[in-house]
Scaffold this motif. Sequence first.
Motif, PDB file in Angstrom:
ATOM      1  N   ILE A   1       0.857  -1.193   0.000  1.00  0.00           N
ATOM      2  CA  ILE A   1       0.000   0.000   0.000  1.00  0.00           C
ATOM      3  C   ILE A   1       0.894   1.244   0.000  1.00  0.00           C
ATOM      4  O   ILE A   1       1.752   1.408   0.879  1.00  0.00           O
ATOM      5  N   HIS A   2       0.706   2.081  -1.002  1.00  0.00           N
ATOM      6  CA  HIS A   2       1.559   3.257  -1.168  1.00  0.00           C
ATOM      7  C   HIS A   2       0.840   4.569  -0.866  1.00  0.00           C
ATOM      8  O   HIS A   2      -0.391   4.638  -0.866  1.00  0.00           O
ATOM      9  N   ASN A   3       1.658   5.590  -0.703  1.00  0.00           N
ATOM     10  CA  ASN A   3       1.179   6.968  -0.674  1.00  0.00           C
ATOM     11  C   ASN A   3       0.655   7.293  -2.079  1.00  0.00           C
ATOM     12  O   ASN A   3       1.348   7.031  -3.073  1.00  0.00           O
ATOM     13  N   PRO A   4      -0.544   7.877  -2.190  1.00  0.00           N
ATOM     14  CA  PRO A   4      -1.104   8.170  -3.521  1.00  0.00           C
ATOM     15  C   PRO A   4      -0.215   9.104  -4.358  1.00  0.00           C
ATOM     16  O   PRO A   4      -0.317   9.113  -5.588  1.00  0.00           O
ATOM     17  N   ASP A   5       0.668   9.863  -3.728  1.00  0.00           N
ATOM     18  CA  ASP A   5       1.589  10.718  -4.494  1.00  0.00           C
ATOM     19  C   ASP A   5       2.414   9.898  -5.472  1.00  0.00           C
ATOM     20  O   ASP A   5       2.894  10.422  -6.488  1.00  0.00           O
ATOM     21  N   ARG A   6       2.605   8.635  -5.147  1.00  0.00           N
ATOM     22  CA  ARG A   6       3.472   7.791  -5.973  1.00  0.00           C
ATOM     23  C   ARG A   6       2.728   7.138  -7.139  1.00  0.00           C
ATOM     24  O   ARG A   6       3.311   6.405  -7.930  1.00  0.00           O
TER      25      ARG A   6
ATOM     26  N   CYS B   1       5.758   2.637 -14.350  1.00  0.00           N
ATOM     27  CA  CYS B   1       6.751   1.553 -14.356  1.00  0.00           C
ATOM     28  C   CYS B   1       6.106   0.184 -14.191  1.00  0.00           C
ATOM     29  O   CYS B   1       6.684  -0.826 -14.588  1.00  0.00           O
ATOM     30  N   GLU B   2       4.897   0.133 -13.635  1.00  0.00           N
ATOM     31  CA  GLU B   2       4.209  -1.170 -13.517  1.00  0.00           C
ATOM     32  C   GLU B   2       3.300  -1.454 -14.709  1.00  0.00           C
ATOM     33  O   GLU B   2       2.617  -2.474 -14.743  1.00  0.00           O
ATOM     34  N   GLN B   3       3.259  -0.543 -15.656  1.00  0.00           N
ATOM     35  CA  GLN B   3       2.430  -0.721 -16.868  1.00  0.00           C
ATOM     36  C   GLN B   3       0.993  -1.062 -16.501  1.00  0.00           C
ATOM     37  O   GLN B   3       0.459  -2.106 -16.898  1.00  0.00           O
ATOM     38  N   ILE B   4       0.412  -0.207 -15.719  1.00  0.00           N
ATOM     39  CA  ILE B   4      -0.946  -0.456 -15.244  1.00  0.00           C
ATOM     40  C   ILE B   4      -1.983   0.039 -16.257  1.00  0.00           C
ATOM     41  O   ILE B   4      -1.908   1.167 -16.729  1.00  0.00           O
ATOM     42  N   GLU B   5      -2.917  -0.841 -16.579  1.00  0.00           N
ATOM     43  CA  GLU B   5      -3.936  -0.516 -17.585  1.00  0.00           C
ATOM     44  C   GLU B   5      -5.315  -0.303 -16.991  1.00  0.00           C
ATOM     45  O   GLU B   5      -6.197   0.260 -17.641  1.00  0.00           O
ATOM     46  N   ILE B   6      -5.507  -0.798 -15.778  1.00  0.00           N
ATOM     47  CA  ILE B   6      -6.839  -0.706 -15.153  1.00  0.00           C
ATOM     48  C   ILE B   6      -6.711  -0.080 -13.765  1.00  0.00           C
ATOM     49  O   ILE B   6      -5.859  -0.478 -12.965  1.00  0.00           O
ATOM     50  N   GLY B   7      -7.586   0.889 -13.489  1.00  0.00           N
ATOM     51  CA  GLY B   7      -7.633   1.486 -12.163  1.00  0.00           C
ATOM     52  C   GLY B   7      -8.936   1.125 -11.474  1.00  0.00           C
ATOM     53  O   GLY B   7      -9.994   1.106 -12.120  1.00  0.00           O
ATOM     54  N   ILE B   8      -8.862   0.823 -10.187  1.00  0.00           N
ATOM     55  CA  ILE B   8     -10.075   0.566  -9.409  1.00  0.00           C
ATOM     56  C   ILE B   8     -10.218   1.652  -8.350  1.00  0.00           C
ATOM     57  O   ILE B   8      -9.263   1.946  -7.625  1.00  0.00           O
ATOM     58  N   ILE B   9     -11.409   2.248  -8.293  1.00  0.00           N
ATOM     59  CA  ILE B   9     -11.694   3.305  -7.323  1.00  0.00           C
ATOM     60  C   ILE B   9     -12.560   2.736  -6.207  1.00  0.00           C
ATOM     61  O   ILE B   9     -13.707   2.333  -6.454  1.00  0.00           O
ATOM     62  N   ALA B  10     -12.017   2.704  -4.995  1.00  0.00           N
ATOM     63  CA  ALA B  10     -12.762   2.163  -3.835  1.00  0.00           C
ATOM     64  C   ALA B  10     -12.628   3.120  -2.656  1.00  0.00           C
ATOM     65  O   ALA B  10     -12.421   2.690  -1.515  1.00  0.00           O
TER      66      ALA B  10
ATOM     67  N   ALA C   1     -13.877  10.408  -5.109  1.00  0.00           N
ATOM     68  CA  ALA C   1     -13.772   9.570  -6.304  1.00  0.00           C
ATOM     69  C   ALA C   1     -13.358  10.329  -7.574  1.00  0.00           C
ATOM     70  O   ALA C   1     -12.529   9.836  -8.345  1.00  0.00           O
ATOM     71  N   GLN C   2     -13.942  11.501  -7.808  1.00  0.00           N
ATOM     72  CA  GLN C   2     -13.598  12.235  -9.041  1.00  0.00           C
ATOM     73  C   GLN C   2     -12.124  12.606  -9.053  1.00  0.00           C
ATOM     74  O   GLN C   2     -11.445  12.465 -10.073  1.00  0.00           O
ATOM     75  N   ASN C   3     -11.638  13.031  -7.912  1.00  0.00           N
ATOM     76  CA  ASN C   3     -10.227  13.379  -7.799  1.00  0.00           C
ATOM     77  C   ASN C   3      -9.342  12.194  -8.145  1.00  0.00           C
ATOM     78  O   ASN C   3      -8.358  12.311  -8.884  1.00  0.00           O
ATOM     79  N   VAL C   4      -9.694  11.035  -7.613  1.00  0.00           N
ATOM     80  CA  VAL C   4      -8.910   9.818  -7.882  1.00  0.00           C
ATOM     81  C   VAL C   4      -8.962   9.475  -9.368  1.00  0.00           C
ATOM     82  O   VAL C   4      -7.952   9.116  -9.983  1.00  0.00           O
ATOM     83  N   LEU C   5     -10.140   9.617  -9.971  1.00  0.00           N
ATOM     84  CA  LEU C   5     -10.256   9.346 -11.402  1.00  0.00           C
ATOM     85  C   LEU C   5      -9.342  10.272 -12.203  1.00  0.00           C
ATOM     86  O   LEU C   5      -8.629   9.834 -13.118  1.00  0.00           O
ATOM     87  N   ASP C   6      -9.350  11.560 -11.834  1.00  0.00           N
ATOM     88  CA  ASP C   6      -8.510  12.527 -12.550  1.00  0.00           C
ATOM     89  C   ASP C   6      -7.037  12.145 -12.475  1.00  0.00           C
ATOM     90  O   ASP C   6      -6.296  12.265 -13.451  1.00  0.00           O
TER      91      ASP C   6
END
Lengths: 207, 207
Positions: A127-132, A139-148, A154-159
């Motif tokens: 579990i990381h600090n969201p700043d990272r 670097c992890e080549q992430i293609e999917i984000g999950i908002i929980a 939520a909108q901020n996280v989506l942005d």
Amino acid sequence: TISEGTIHRLSLYSRLLATLEEEGTTVVSSRDLSERINFPATQIRRDLAYFGQFGKRGIGYEVCALGRSINEILGVHVRRRIALVGVGNLGSALLGYRVLREHNFEIVAAFDNDARKWDRVINNVVIHNPDRLPQIVECEQIEIGIIAVPPQAAQNVLDVFVLAGVRSILNFAPARLSAPRRIKLRNVDFSIELERLSYFLQHECDT
Amino acid sequence: TISEGTIHRLSLYSRLLATLEEEGTTVVSSRDLSERINFPATQIRRDLAYFGQFGKRGIGYEVCALGRSINEILGVHVRRRIALVGVGNLGSALLGYRVLREHNFEIVAAFDNDARKWDRVINNVVIHNPDRLPQIVECEQIEIGIIAVPPQAAQNVLDVFVLAGVRSILNFAPARLSAPRRIKLRNVDFSIELERLSYFLQHECDT
Ligand SMILES: NC(=O)c1ccc[n+]([C@@H]2O[C@H](COP(=O)([O-])OP(=O)(O)OC[C@H]3O[C@@H](n4cnc5c(N)ncnc54)[C@H](O)[C@@H]3O)[C@@H](O)[C@H]2O)c1
Ligand SMILES: NC(=O)c1ccc[n+]([C@@H]2O[C@H](COP(=O)([O-])OP(=O)(O)OC[C@H]3O[C@@H](n4cnc5c(N)ncnc54)[C@H](O)[C@@H]3O)[C@@H](O)[C@H]2O)c1
């Protein structure tokens, strides 16, 4: 453009074919499929034909080959790397959900703005600090984000996900989010599943 | 018999009409509805006509009246009382999910076989010893059961619900459960939602 309903059925076919394969079935007709998942055989044949999958007349479809083809159409033959934001009750349940791995989905990073959670490891996920997030998405080549996270966050996280280059998002927060057209956003709401049960209860006596 | 797809669309219409009502819209055409939820107007009209809802030619549907009718068809005009078994991460998230109340669903009792959790109160819901389920289902008039336990425990929990007289069940555990025909069982699996995103990622370049 393909309908959401068709994509949903592909997932059901994929699971049914995996089950048939486990059971040792090598060939299956659209009628057999229809009986097991409760869709009309014509619909199944039409869906499969749309994707270039045709059965042999009088025989049907080869279970393994069809299953593989459908999985490639669904894009689950590729490991999809996922970032989760919000490691509360729901996020923790998602981290522990083993089914994801079976379908080639892997949550590789999690983020929470509660500093007490940083560097904790749940099911091999740090579990990381969201700043990272932007750096780790890259670097992890992430293609999917999950908002929980809670709805107001939520909108901020989506942005942040969009800025970081994540192209598809699954949102659990009860908030109407706006995203650029090129981003695929899907909202999940269990109350819709409960309404299926409510409909059944309401009309139980009619049947 | 009505399809699962139609019931799902009813839930989407219900939510859209509630939104339109909040926005102060009093009349809406099938075309307006179609643009907001991305289903063909013909499909929407057909669904509504099936349930006896007809718009006025050249005018459309009355938002409030249609919303009320659809909610009655979905059976959400009645408070549905729910029992939850399994108050781990997922169960706790469900107990905290305020959207349920907005759709007239109320989790009135929870059960967990971890004795340390008994008599704890989460969001005004008491966690009980599962031995008390049959008695509580009866006196609380519970119509819906939610299963949020590990997969190996799920069939057992379903059997207890059925014996206790619960008529519909929402199952989150990744296990194939068997239930009597008269019971409405619905399984939830987020990986299907992730596959919609995977499909999008796979075909993104085609569009
Ligand atoms: N879609 C559904 O059917 C469904 C079901 C249950 C819960 N939910 C929703 O899921 C969300 C999470 O529910 P929960 O029970 O896990 O809540 P929770 O309070 O247990 O967890 C929320 C977590 O998000 C973190 N957080 C808050 N703001 C953040 C931010 N800006 N950035 C990063 N992390 C942040 C918190 O520290 C916390 O760990 C809520 O919005 C809830 O309404 C949806
Ligand atoms: N459908 C989905 O998409 C999805 C997503 C996440 C988790 N899950 C599933 O939901 C279930 C719960 O997940 P979780 O992360 O909350 O797990 P968890 O381990 O945190 O919680 C399980 C809870 O069930 C209780 N329990 C176990 N056996 C019981 C029994 N026989 N009777 C009553 N209570 C019992 C435990 O004490 C615990 O509190 C698991 O089966 C998991 O695979 C499904």
